[in-house]
Scaffold this active site. Structure first.
Site, PDB file in Angstrom:
ATOM      1  N   SER A  50       6.660 -12.984  -6.733  1.00  0.00           N
ATOM      2  CA  SER A  50       7.853 -12.243  -6.324  1.00  0.00           C
ATOM      3  C   SER A  50       9.047 -13.194  -6.294  1.00  0.00           C
ATOM      4  CB  SER A  50       7.653 -11.673  -4.913  1.00  0.00           C
ATOM      5  OG  SER A  50       6.491 -10.897  -4.877  1.00  0.00           O
ATOM      6  N   ASP A  82       7.207 -10.989 -11.090  1.00  0.00           N
ATOM      7  CA  ASP A  82       7.154  -9.585 -10.648  1.00  0.00           C
ATOM      8  C   ASP A  82       8.598  -9.087 -10.431  1.00  0.00           C
ATOM      9  OD1 ASP A  82       5.764  -7.304  -9.940  1.00  0.00           O
ATOM     10  OD2 ASP A  82       5.246  -7.968  -7.918  1.00  0.00           O
ATOM     11  N   ASP A 104      13.299  -5.210 -13.589  1.00  0.00           N
ATOM     12  CA  ASP A 104      13.212  -3.953 -12.844  1.00  0.00           C
ATOM     13  C   ASP A 104      14.604  -3.353 -12.678  1.00  0.00           C
ATOM     14  OD1 ASP A 104      12.988  -1.901 -11.051  1.00  0.00           O
ATOM     15  OD2 ASP A 104      11.895  -3.023  -9.534  1.00  0.00           O
ATOM     16  N   HIS A 181       4.174   0.687  -3.197  1.00  0.00           N
ATOM     17  CA  HIS A 181       3.925  -0.683  -2.740  1.00  0.00           C
ATOM     18  C   HIS A 181       3.666  -0.701  -1.230  1.00  0.00           C
ATOM     19  CE1 HIS A 181       6.681  -1.576  -6.315  1.00  0.00           C
ATOM     20  NE2 HIS A 181       5.527  -2.126  -6.638  1.00  0.00           N
ATOM     21  N   HIS A 209       1.263  -0.068 -10.393  1.00  0.00           N
ATOM     22  CA  HIS A 209       1.814  -0.768  -9.218  1.00  0.00           C
ATOM     23  C   HIS A 209       1.233  -0.155  -7.951  1.00  0.00           C
ATOM     24  CE1 HIS A 209       5.118  -3.387 -10.832  1.00  0.00           C
ATOM     25  NE2 HIS A 209       4.697  -2.754 -11.925  1.00  0.00           N
ATOM     26  N   ASN A 231      -1.774  -4.104 -10.254  1.00  0.00           N
ATOM     27  CA  ASN A 231      -1.084  -5.014  -9.334  1.00  0.00           C
ATOM     28  C   ASN A 231      -1.623  -4.949  -7.918  1.00  0.00           C
ATOM     29  OD1 ASN A 231       0.606  -5.433 -11.491  1.00  0.00           O
ATOM     30  ND2 ASN A 231       2.475  -4.803 -10.440  1.00  0.00           N
ATOM     31  N   SER A 233      -0.806  -6.929  -4.293  1.00  0.00           N
ATOM     32  CA  SER A 233      -0.056  -7.928  -3.531  1.00  0.00           C
ATOM     33  C   SER A 233      -0.393  -7.865  -2.039  1.00  0.00           C
ATOM     34  CB  SER A 233       1.450  -7.707  -3.736  1.00  0.00           C
ATOM     35  OG  SER A 233       2.173  -8.595  -2.932  1.00  0.00           O
ATOM     36  N   THR A 234      -0.192  -6.695  -1.422  1.00  0.00           N
ATOM     37  CA  THR A 234      -0.360  -6.570   0.031  1.00  0.00           C
ATOM     38  C   THR A 234      -1.744  -7.037   0.490  1.00  0.00           C
ATOM     39  OG1 THR A 234       1.206  -4.746   0.015  1.00  0.00           O
ATOM     40  CG2 THR A 234      -0.198  -4.902   1.941  1.00  0.00           C
TER      41      THR A 234
HETATM   42  P1  13P Z   1       0.730  -3.621  -3.365  1.00  0.00           P
HETATM   43  O1  13P Z   1       1.507  -4.547  -2.497  1.00  0.00           O
HETATM   44  O2  13P Z   1       0.703  -2.234  -2.845  1.00  0.00           O
HETATM   45  O3  13P Z   1      -0.633  -4.156  -3.663  1.00  0.00           O
HETATM   46  O4  13P Z   1       1.509  -3.514  -4.761  1.00  0.00           O
HETATM   47  C1  13P Z   1       1.666  -4.641  -5.545  1.00  0.00           C
HETATM   48  C2  13P Z   1       2.612  -4.426  -6.664  1.00  0.00           C
HETATM   49  O5  13P Z   1       2.646  -3.385  -7.273  1.00  0.00           O
HETATM   50  C3  13P Z   1       3.466  -5.570  -7.029  1.00  0.00           C
HETATM   51  O6  13P Z   1       4.417  -5.252  -7.990  1.00  0.00           O
END
Ligand code: 13P
Length: 291
Positions: A50, A82, A104, A181, A209, A231, A233-234
């Protein structure tokens, strides 16, 4: 191996209907957990970053960490930026050896998004790196961007077609299809019909995503319908914090830092391996190296 371009990886994955996991790294330990998890599963992998994380560590430092990890690894690894709307950040990644970037422009009206995404496309194509671009508005929180659930907008099929016609060599296309997200507040309403329609008219692999919180069935159905980049991330960020903090509750108290770092690494790596299994990319690295 050197870092790889993500386009051939994703094309192969889409054709064989499995997903390549794209995890957001936070620091060196989190990148190490992604790479080692992928190696243990013999899976191709995408490490994405990010903009906030770049502001913390710099393009150069992140690029050198991941390139060094990839050099010692025997699976294909792409380093990807990202969600980014700043062309200077995109250029900084390219100048520091990253193999892929995302522009984006989804907060802009369609015409403006096309115009700006095309600028990023021209830069990426000239540099020989992969580009991901987004259409529609994916809900939730990502980096400094927040889209309220009632403001999330599914990507329009005709606009998707026109968008991709302008940029036929996109490595991956990210249309909003109902995922969000961050943590889901309720049951995600994925527009499978729209996803299937898009896959039937657009050749470019689709990015899914908002992976954290989807069920195995939802992942499988999206991957079967053409999502090749998935994807997460969280979940990785949660494992980063929980893996480290759980050591703090041990008796007798642990005072050395290394056991915290190792526990954090193991928690993140287990999560990475679990997702690779779910997305069906286990054992697929050899297939890519042969291609
Ligand atoms: P999450 O944080 O919901 O896993 O999504 C990640 C994402 O899509 C990053 O671009």
């Amino acid at each position: 191996m050197p870092l790889v371009h993500m386009k051939p990886m994703l094309k192969t994955a889409k054709a064989a209907r499995y997903g390549i996991a794209a995890f957001n790294m936070i620091d060196y330990n989190s990148a190490r957990a992604i790479v080692d998890g992928a190696e243990e599963m013999n899976a191709p992998i995408i490490i994405q970053v990010s903009v906030k994380t770049i502001k913390l560590w710099s393009h150069k430092t992140l690029g050198s960490w991941v390139a060094a990890l990839a050099a010692d690894a025997d699976v294909p690894i792409a380093l990807h930026l990202d969600h980014c709307k700043d062309l200077d950040v995109i250029k900084g990644c390219i100048d520091n050896g990253w193999t892929s970037v995302m522009f984006d422009g989804s907060a802009d009206p369609f015409e403006e998004n096309v115009k700006k995404s095309k600028q990023a496309y021209d830069i990426a194509m000239a540099a020989g790196v992969g580009l991901e671009a987004e259409l529609g508005a994916i809900g939730g929180v990502e980096d400094d961007k927040f889209v309220a659930e009632d403001e999330a907008i599914l990507a329009d099929v005709n606009e998707c077609l026109a968008f991709c016609k302008e940029m036929p060599e996109l490595a991956v296309f990210a249309p909003a299809i109902g995922t969000a997200h961050g943590d889901y507040k309720g049951e995600p309403k994925i527009a499978y019909d729209r996803l299937e329609k898009l896959t039937s008219i657009i050749d470019i692999p689709i990015a899914l995503h908002g992976g954290t919180g989807l069920t195995d069935e939802q992942f499988t159905r999206c991957i079967q319908s053409g999502c090749a980049k998935v994807n997460i991330s969280t979940m990785h960020k949660k494992h980063f914090v929980d893996g480290f903090c759980d050591v703090k509750t041990k008796e007798p108290p642990v005072k050395e830092p290394i056991p915290y770092i190792e526990a954090q690494y193991e928690t993140m790596k287990a999560g990475v391996m679990d997702m690779i299994r779910t997305f069906g990319s286990e054992g697929k690295a050899s297939q890519m190296k042969a291609a």
